[in-house]
Motif scaffolding. Structure first.
Motif, mmCIF file in Angstrom:
data_model
loop_
_atom_site.group_PDB
_atom_site.id
_atom_site.type_symbol
_atom_site.label_atom_id
_atom_site.label_comp_id
_atom_site.label_asym_id
_atom_site.label_seq_id
_atom_site.Cartn_x
_atom_site.Cartn_y
_atom_site.Cartn_z
ATOM 1 N N GLY A 1 0.792 -1.224 0.000
ATOM 2 C CA GLY A 1 0.000 0.000 0.000
ATOM 3 C C GLY A 1 0.825 1.275 0.000
ATOM 4 O O GLY A 1 0.331 2.334 0.389
ATOM 5 N N SER A 2 2.080 1.176 -0.415
ATOM 6 C CA SER A 2 2.898 2.392 -0.499
ATOM 7 C C SER A 2 2.628 3.076 -1.834
ATOM 8 O O SER A 2 2.174 2.455 -2.789
ATOM 9 C CB SER A 2 4.391 2.064 -0.343
ATOM 10 N N ALA A 3 2.887 4.364 -1.877
ATOM 11 C CA ALA A 3 2.663 5.150 -3.088
ATOM 12 C C ALA A 3 3.963 5.833 -3.492
ATOM 13 O O ALA A 3 4.586 6.516 -2.675
ATOM 14 C CB ALA A 3 1.577 6.191 -2.847
ATOM 15 N N VAL A 4 4.352 5.630 -4.731
ATOM 16 C CA VAL A 4 5.544 6.269 -5.280
ATOM 17 C C VAL A 4 5.086 7.121 -6.454
ATOM 18 O O VAL A 4 4.486 6.613 -7.408
ATOM 19 C CB VAL A 4 6.591 5.226 -5.733
ATOM 20 N N VAL A 5 5.336 8.423 -6.355
ATOM 21 C CA VAL A 5 4.858 9.360 -7.368
ATOM 22 C C VAL A 5 6.053 10.054 -8.004
ATOM 23 O O VAL A 5 6.858 10.684 -7.313
ATOM 24 C CB VAL A 5 3.917 10.417 -6.736
ATOM 25 N N ARG A 6 6.170 9.936 -9.309
ATOM 26 C CA ARG A 6 7.227 10.621 -10.052
ATOM 27 C C ARG A 6 6.735 12.027 -10.393
ATOM 28 O O ARG A 6 5.603 12.211 -10.826
ATOM 29 C CB ARG A 6 7.550 9.861 -11.331
ATOM 30 N N LEU A 7 7.616 12.997 -10.190
ATOM 31 C CA LEU A 7 7.281 14.400 -10.453
ATOM 32 C C LEU A 7 8.165 14.906 -11.592
ATOM 33 O O LEU A 7 9.272 15.390 -11.357
ATOM 34 C CB LEU A 7 7.496 15.230 -9.183
ATOM 35 N N PRO A 8 7.700 14.798 -12.831
ATOM 36 C CA PRO A 8 8.557 15.121 -13.975
ATOM 37 C C PRO A 8 8.989 16.583 -14.067
ATOM 38 O O PRO A 8 10.019 16.876 -14.670
ATOM 39 C CB PRO A 8 7.719 14.725 -15.189
ATOM 40 N N ALA A 9 8.251 17.489 -13.453
ATOM 41 C CA ALA A 9 8.597 18.912 -13.530
ATOM 42 C C ALA A 9 9.363 19.401 -12.304
ATOM 43 O O ALA A 9 9.544 20.601 -12.124
ATOM 44 C CB ALA A 9 7.333 19.741 -13.735
ATOM 45 N N ILE A 10 9.816 18.470 -11.454
ATOM 46 C CA ILE A 10 10.494 18.856 -10.212
ATOM 47 C C ILE A 10 11.805 18.084 -10.089
ATOM 48 O O ILE A 10 11.826 16.859 -10.193
ATOM 49 C CB ILE A 10 9.593 18.590 -8.987
ATOM 50 N N ILE A 11 12.897 18.828 -9.872
ATOM 51 C CA ILE A 11 14.178 18.181 -9.620
ATOM 52 C C ILE A 11 14.413 18.110 -8.111
ATOM 53 O O ILE A 11 13.713 18.758 -7.327
ATOM 54 C CB ILE A 11 15.345 18.894 -10.344
ATOM 55 N N HIS A 12 15.410 17.319 -7.734
ATOM 56 C CA HIS A 12 15.712 17.069 -6.329
ATOM 57 C C HIS A 12 15.851 18.364 -5.522
ATOM 58 O O HIS A 12 15.313 18.485 -4.433
ATOM 59 C CB HIS A 12 17.006 16.242 -6.248
ATOM 60 N N ASN A 13 16.583 19.315 -6.057
ATOM 61 C CA ASN A 13 16.841 20.555 -5.328
ATOM 62 C C ASN A 13 15.692 21.558 -5.396
ATOM 63 O O ASN A 13 15.829 22.683 -4.926
ATOM 64 C CB ASN A 13 18.147 21.187 -5.804
ATOM 65 N N ASP A 14 14.555 21.147 -5.957
ATOM 66 C CA ASP A 14 13.347 21.977 -5.953
ATOM 67 C C ASP A 14 12.404 21.614 -4.807
ATOM 68 O O ASP A 14 11.369 22.239 -4.656
ATOM 69 C CB ASP A 14 12.547 21.804 -7.249
ATOM 70 N N MET A 15 12.744 20.614 -4.035
ATOM 71 C CA MET A 15 11.793 20.084 -3.047
ATOM 72 C C MET A 15 11.937 20.762 -1.694
ATOM 73 O O MET A 15 11.980 20.100 -0.648
ATOM 74 C CB MET A 15 11.975 18.572 -2.932
ATOM 75 N N TRP A 16 11.970 22.077 -1.694
ATOM 76 C CA TRP A 16 12.068 22.864 -0.471
ATOM 77 C C TRP A 16 11.423 24.215 -0.755
ATOM 78 O O TRP A 16 10.782 24.380 -1.792
ATOM 79 C CB TRP A 16 13.525 22.989 -0.012
#
Length: 189
Positions: free
Chosen positions: A153-168
Protein backbone atom coordinates in the motif's frame (compact mmCIF):
# COMPACT_ATOMS: atom_id res chain seq x y z
CA UNK A 1 -4.20 16.88 17.59
CA UNK A 2 -1.89 14.87 15.33
CA UNK A 3 1.87 15.42 15.26
CA UNK A 4 4.23 15.76 12.31
CA UNK A 5 8.02 15.94 12.37
CA UNK A 6 9.92 17.40 9.43
CA UNK A 7 13.53 16.53 8.65
CA UNK A 8 15.53 18.66 6.24
CA UNK A 9 18.03 17.44 3.67
CA UNK A 10 21.77 17.44 4.28
CA UNK A 11 23.19 20.91 4.78
CA UNK A 12 19.71 22.38 4.93
CA UNK A 13 17.85 24.34 7.54
CA UNK A 14 14.83 23.22 9.52
CA UNK A 15 12.99 26.34 8.32
CA UNK A 16 13.43 25.46 4.63
CA UNK A 17 10.16 23.52 4.32
CA UNK A 18 7.70 26.11 5.56
CA UNK A 19 5.31 25.58 2.63
CA UNK A 20 4.83 21.96 3.78
CA UNK A 21 4.65 22.93 7.46
CA UNK A 22 1.95 25.54 6.76
CA UNK A 23 -0.09 23.01 4.78
CA UNK A 24 0.17 20.42 7.56
CA UNK A 25 -0.89 22.98 10.17
CA UNK A 26 -3.90 23.79 7.98
CA UNK A 27 -4.75 20.07 8.07
CA UNK A 28 -4.73 20.02 11.87
CA UNK A 29 -1.17 18.90 12.57
CA UNK A 30 1.16 20.10 15.27
CA UNK A 31 4.42 20.47 13.33
CA UNK A 32 7.99 20.30 14.63
CA UNK A 33 10.90 20.81 12.27
CA UNK A 34 14.22 19.56 13.61
CA UNK A 35 17.57 21.22 12.91
CA UNK A 36 19.67 18.07 12.58
CA UNK A 37 23.12 19.43 11.77
CA UNK A 38 24.98 22.44 13.06
CA UNK A 39 27.76 24.32 11.26
CA UNK A 40 30.22 22.90 13.81
CA UNK A 41 29.32 19.26 13.02
CA UNK A 42 31.70 17.04 11.09
CA UNK A 43 30.53 16.73 7.44
CA UNK A 44 29.03 13.44 6.31
CA UNK A 45 31.49 11.15 4.53
CA UNK A 46 31.73 11.43 0.76
CA UNK A 47 34.01 8.44 0.23
CA UNK A 48 32.73 4.89 0.49
CA UNK A 49 29.30 3.34 0.01
CA UNK A 50 26.78 5.99 1.16
CA UNK A 51 24.45 3.39 2.69
CA UNK A 52 27.33 2.33 4.95
CA UNK A 53 29.42 5.42 5.67
CA UNK A 54 26.42 7.71 6.22
CA UNK A 55 24.55 5.31 8.49
CA UNK A 56 25.84 7.01 11.69
CA UNK A 57 24.35 10.31 10.45
CA UNK A 58 20.97 8.64 9.92
CA UNK A 59 21.13 6.97 13.32
CA UNK A 60 21.88 10.33 14.97
CA UNK A 61 18.89 11.82 13.21
CA UNK A 62 16.68 8.97 14.49
CA UNK A 63 17.90 9.77 18.00
CA UNK A 64 17.10 13.46 17.37
CA UNK A 65 13.55 12.53 16.42
CA UNK A 66 13.13 10.39 19.54
CA UNK A 67 14.55 13.18 21.73
CA UNK A 68 12.30 15.88 20.22
CA UNK A 69 9.28 13.59 20.45
CA UNK A 70 9.96 12.94 24.14
CA UNK A 71 10.44 16.63 24.99
CA UNK A 72 7.37 17.72 23.05
CA UNK A 73 5.17 15.00 24.62
CA UNK A 74 5.95 16.47 28.03
CA UNK A 75 5.39 20.06 26.93
CA UNK A 76 2.26 19.43 24.83
CA UNK A 77 0.33 16.55 26.46
CA UNK A 78 -2.75 17.09 24.26
CA UNK A 79 -0.81 16.36 21.07
CA UNK A 80 -0.76 12.72 19.91
CA UNK A 81 2.92 11.87 19.51
CA UNK A 82 2.12 8.16 19.37
CA UNK A 83 1.14 8.12 15.69
CA UNK A 84 3.61 10.44 14.00
CA UNK A 85 3.65 11.72 10.47
CA UNK A 86 7.30 11.88 9.41
CA UNK A 87 8.25 14.08 6.45
CA UNK A 88 11.80 14.16 5.18
CA UNK A 89 13.67 15.40 2.13
CA UNK A 90 16.70 13.54 0.77
CA UNK A 91 18.98 12.89 3.76
CA UNK A 92 15.96 13.78 5.90
CA UNK A 93 13.86 11.11 4.18
CA UNK A 94 16.41 8.39 4.85
CA UNK A 95 16.24 8.74 8.65
CA UNK A 96 12.43 8.96 8.41
CA UNK A 97 12.48 5.52 6.74
CA UNK A 98 14.96 4.21 9.33
CA UNK A 99 12.84 5.58 12.19
CA UNK A 100 9.76 3.88 10.73
CA UNK A 101 11.66 0.58 10.52
CA UNK A 102 12.99 0.81 14.07
CA UNK A 103 9.87 2.30 15.71
CA UNK A 104 6.86 1.31 13.54
CA UNK A 105 4.44 1.54 16.46
CA UNK A 106 5.19 5.28 16.78
CA UNK A 107 4.62 6.13 13.12
CA UNK A 108 1.37 6.31 11.21
CA UNK A 109 2.67 7.73 7.93
CA UNK A 110 5.93 8.63 6.21
CA UNK A 111 6.33 11.14 3.39
CA UNK A 112 9.67 10.93 1.65
CA UNK A 113 10.76 13.67 -0.68
CA UNK A 114 13.36 11.83 -2.74
CA UNK A 115 15.17 9.75 -0.11
CA UNK A 116 17.85 7.81 -1.96
CA UNK A 117 19.71 5.46 0.41
CA UNK A 118 17.47 3.91 3.08
CA UNK A 119 15.08 1.23 1.80
CA UNK A 120 11.36 1.70 2.29
CA UNK A 121 9.71 -0.23 5.06
CA UNK A 122 8.11 -3.25 3.40
CA UNK A 123 4.96 -3.41 5.56
CA UNK A 124 1.36 -2.18 5.40
CA UNK A 125 1.91 0.07 8.43
CA UNK A 126 3.12 2.74 8.58
CA UNK A 127 1.86 3.95 5.22
CA UNK A 128 4.45 5.48 2.90
CA UNK A 129 4.28 8.15 0.19
CA UNK A 130 7.41 8.90 -1.77
CA UNK A 131 7.61 11.86 -4.11
CA UNK A 132 10.41 11.25 -6.62
CA UNK A 133 12.25 13.98 -8.51
CA UNK A 134 13.00 13.83 -12.22
CA UNK A 135 16.79 14.02 -11.86
CA UNK A 136 17.83 11.72 -8.98
CA UNK A 137 17.72 7.94 -8.83
CA UNK A 138 17.51 6.00 -5.58
CA UNK A 139 19.99 3.26 -4.83
CA UNK A 140 19.00 -0.25 -5.84
CA UNK A 141 16.45 -1.76 -3.48
CA UNK A 142 15.38 1.53 -1.89
CA UNK A 143 12.10 2.08 -3.76
CA UNK A 144 9.70 -0.86 -3.78
CA UNK A 145 8.77 -2.49 -7.07
CA UNK A 146 5.26 -1.85 -8.43
CA UNK A 147 4.22 -5.28 -7.08
CA UNK A 148 5.60 -4.39 -3.62
CA UNK A 149 3.85 -1.03 -3.74
CA UNK A 150 0.52 -2.78 -4.34
CA UNK A 151 1.23 -5.42 -1.68
CA UNK A 152 2.19 -2.93 1.03
CA UNK A 153 0.00 0.00 0.00
CA UNK A 154 2.90 2.39 -0.50
CA UNK A 155 2.66 5.15 -3.09
CA UNK A 156 5.54 6.27 -5.28
CA UNK A 157 4.86 9.36 -7.37
CA UNK A 158 7.23 10.62 -10.05
CA UNK A 159 7.28 14.40 -10.45
CA UNK A 160 8.56 15.12 -13.98
CA UNK A 161 8.60 18.91 -13.53
CA UNK A 162 10.49 18.86 -10.21
CA UNK A 163 14.18 18.18 -9.62
CA UNK A 164 15.71 17.07 -6.33
CA UNK A 165 16.84 20.55 -5.33
CA UNK A 166 13.35 21.98 -5.95
CA UNK A 167 11.79 20.08 -3.05
CA UNK A 168 12.07 22.86 -0.47
CA UNK A 169 10.93 26.49 -0.08
CA UNK A 170 13.00 27.40 -3.17
CA UNK A 171 10.45 25.59 -5.34
CA UNK A 172 8.17 27.64 -7.53
CA UNK A 173 4.63 28.21 -6.25
CA UNK A 174 3.40 25.67 -8.84
CA UNK A 175 5.91 23.06 -7.63
CA UNK A 176 5.01 23.73 -3.99
CA UNK A 177 1.33 23.34 -4.85
CA UNK A 178 2.00 20.00 -6.59
CA UNK A 179 4.02 18.65 -3.64
CA UNK A 180 1.41 19.77 -1.11
CA UNK A 181 -1.37 18.38 -3.30
CA UNK A 182 0.13 14.89 -3.25
CA UNK A 183 0.70 15.07 0.50
CA UNK A 184 -2.88 16.25 1.07
CA UNK A 185 -4.29 13.38 -1.00
CA UNK A 186 -2.12 10.91 0.92
CA UNK A 187 -3.29 12.23 4.29
CA UNK A 188 -6.94 11.99 3.20
CA UNK A 189 -6.66 8.23 2.56
Amino acid sequence: MKAAILSHGYGGQNTAYSFIARSLVAHGYFVASIQHELPTDVPIPTVGPPQVVRRPNRERRVQNILFVRQKLRKKYPRVDFGQLLLVGHSNGGDPAMLFAQEHPALVRRVVSLDNRRMPFLRARQPRVLSLRSSDQVADSGVVPSPAEQRRFGSAVVRLPAIIHNDMWDGATPTQQQEINGWITRFLAQ
